[in-house]
Scaffold this motif. Structure first.
Motif, PDB file in Angstrom:
ATOM      1  N   LEU A 167       0.838  -1.209   0.000  1.00  0.00           N
ATOM      2  CA  LEU A 167       0.000   0.000   0.000  1.00  0.00           C
ATOM      3  C   LEU A 167       0.867   1.251   0.000  1.00  0.00           C
ATOM      4  O   LEU A 167       0.643   2.195  -0.779  1.00  0.00           O
ATOM      5  N   ARG A 168       1.868   1.290   0.888  1.00  0.00           N
ATOM      6  CA  ARG A 168       2.755   2.463   0.959  1.00  0.00           C
ATOM      7  C   ARG A 168       3.548   2.630  -0.337  1.00  0.00           C
ATOM      8  O   ARG A 168       3.723   3.746  -0.832  1.00  0.00           O
ATOM      9  N   HIS A 169       4.010   1.514  -0.900  1.00  0.00           N
ATOM     10  CA  HIS A 169       4.740   1.536  -2.166  1.00  0.00           C
ATOM     11  C   HIS A 169       3.832   2.082  -3.275  1.00  0.00           C
ATOM     12  O   HIS A 169       4.258   2.880  -4.110  1.00  0.00           O
ATOM     13  N   GLY A 170       2.570   1.658  -3.270  1.00  0.00           N
ATOM     14  CA  GLY A 170       1.615   2.147  -4.261  1.00  0.00           C
ATOM     15  C   GLY A 170       1.364   3.638  -4.138  1.00  0.00           C
ATOM     16  O   GLY A 170       1.269   4.345  -5.152  1.00  0.00           O
ATOM     17  N   LEU A 171       1.246   4.132  -2.913  1.00  0.00           N
ATOM     18  CA  LEU A 171       1.053   5.571  -2.713  1.00  0.00           C
ATOM     19  C   LEU A 171       2.268   6.362  -3.184  1.00  0.00           C
ATOM     20  O   LEU A 171       2.127   7.434  -3.775  1.00  0.00           O
ATOM     21  N   ALA A 172       3.455   5.833  -2.953  1.00  0.00           N
ATOM     22  CA  ALA A 172       4.683   6.548  -3.308  1.00  0.00           C
ATOM     23  C   ALA A 172       5.068   6.399  -4.778  1.00  0.00           C
ATOM     24  O   ALA A 172       5.560   7.346  -5.393  1.00  0.00           O
ATOM     25  N   ARG A 173       4.817   5.198  -5.351  1.00  0.00           N
ATOM     26  CA  ARG A 173       5.339   4.909  -6.696  1.00  0.00           C
ATOM     27  C   ARG A 173       4.279   4.529  -7.723  1.00  0.00           C
ATOM     28  O   ARG A 173       4.615   4.306  -8.884  1.00  0.00           O
ATOM     29  N   GLY A 174       3.028   4.348  -7.303  1.00  0.00           N
ATOM     30  CA  GLY A 174       1.967   4.003  -8.249  1.00  0.00           C
ATOM     31  C   GLY A 174       2.035   2.579  -8.768  1.00  0.00           C
ATOM     32  O   GLY A 174       1.431   2.267  -9.792  1.00  0.00           O
ATOM     33  N   ALA A 175       2.756   1.708  -8.058  1.00  0.00           N
ATOM     34  CA  ALA A 175       2.888   0.310  -8.483  1.00  0.00           C
ATOM     35  C   ALA A 175       2.932  -0.570  -7.237  1.00  0.00           C
ATOM     36  O   ALA A 175       3.326  -0.107  -6.163  1.00  0.00           O
ATOM     37  N   PRO A 176       2.556  -1.842  -7.394  1.00  0.00           N
ATOM     38  CA  PRO A 176       2.624  -2.740  -6.230  1.00  0.00           C
ATOM     39  C   PRO A 176       4.059  -3.094  -5.884  1.00  0.00           C
ATOM     40  O   PRO A 176       4.948  -3.045  -6.734  1.00  0.00           O
ATOM     41  N   LEU A 177       4.263  -3.451  -4.656  1.00  0.00           N
ATOM     42  CA  LEU A 177       5.530  -4.006  -4.204  1.00  0.00           C
ATOM     43  C   LEU A 177       5.711  -5.363  -4.870  1.00  0.00           C
ATOM     44  O   LEU A 177       4.737  -6.103  -5.038  1.00  0.00           O
ATOM     45  N   THR A 178       6.924  -5.698  -5.282  1.00  0.00           N
ATOM     46  CA  THR A 178       7.182  -7.024  -5.864  1.00  0.00           C
ATOM     47  C   THR A 178       8.279  -7.705  -5.048  1.00  0.00           C
ATOM     48  O   THR A 178       9.450  -7.701  -5.422  1.00  0.00           O
TER      49      THR A 178
END
Length: 192
Positions: free
Chosen positions: A25-36
């Motif tokens: 979620l935090r990665h998505g807010l910061a980068r617009g993509a899911p964590l992998t």
């Protein structure tokens, strides 16, 4: 027909999955993509191919729920992708905003392999349903829908549960057809 129940996850595996979901979620807010995440960095139960749903609630109201019904990736990747999708791709809600993290809770449901049910008619199907236990997948032609077992909390009778599931699949509540297919599954659910 017996269920193919995988082993339950221990407390550490659950903690790691919740951590990955929040980080996605935090990665998505910061980068617009899911964590992998790299599955090799996680214990074996999280590397196994399993299907999961991630549900987001904001101050106890549904804020997003996305998942897979069949295993398609290592569990840790499935949870990371579904957490991101529940926050940013659920068509019922706008994209998650940073201010919503306050009051947000997250639940993960890891699914057993769905098992087709055998029934003669709707009454026979209703008799077989186990409130609070069964998740269902209903399909007929192009119509398809699923309810997790947690939906029994708001639709406590088998008839309500089935009729609302038909609606979710785009079918009328009174619909019945000899080609209707129903599978059931269980979930191992946990959250923060």
């Amino acid at each position: 027909m017996p269920f193919s129940e995988p082993a339950t996850l221990d407390a550490e595996a659950r903690r790691l999955l919740l951590e990955v979901a929040w980080e996605s979620l935090r990665h998505g807010l910061a980068r617009g993509a899911p964590l992998t995440p790299d599955p090799a960095d996680f214990p074996e139960p999280l590397r196994a191919h399993r299907a999961a749903f991630v549900t987001l609630n904001h101050f106890h109201s549904l804020r997003g729920c996305i998942g897979h019904l069949e295993p398609c990736a290592p569990l840790v990747l499935d949870v990371a992708e579904n957490a991101f999708a529940a926050a940013f791709r659920d068509p019922r809600f706008p994209r998650l905003e940073p201010w919503e993290l306050d009051g947000l809770t997250l639940d993960i449901s890891v699914l057993s392999i769905p098992e087709p049910m055998r029934f003669r008619d709707e009454q026979d199907l209703l008799r077989q349903l186990r409130p609070g236990v069964d998740g269902l997948i209903l399909a007929d032609g192009a119509a398809r829908g699923t309810f997790l077992p947690s939906v029994w909390e708001s639709l406590p009778t088998p008839r309500e549960f089935l009729n609302h599931l038909k609606g979710k699949a785009g079918l009328p509540g009174g619909y019945w057809s000899p080609t209707l297919r129903v599978s059931r599954y269980h979930t191992e659910s946990f959250g923060d």
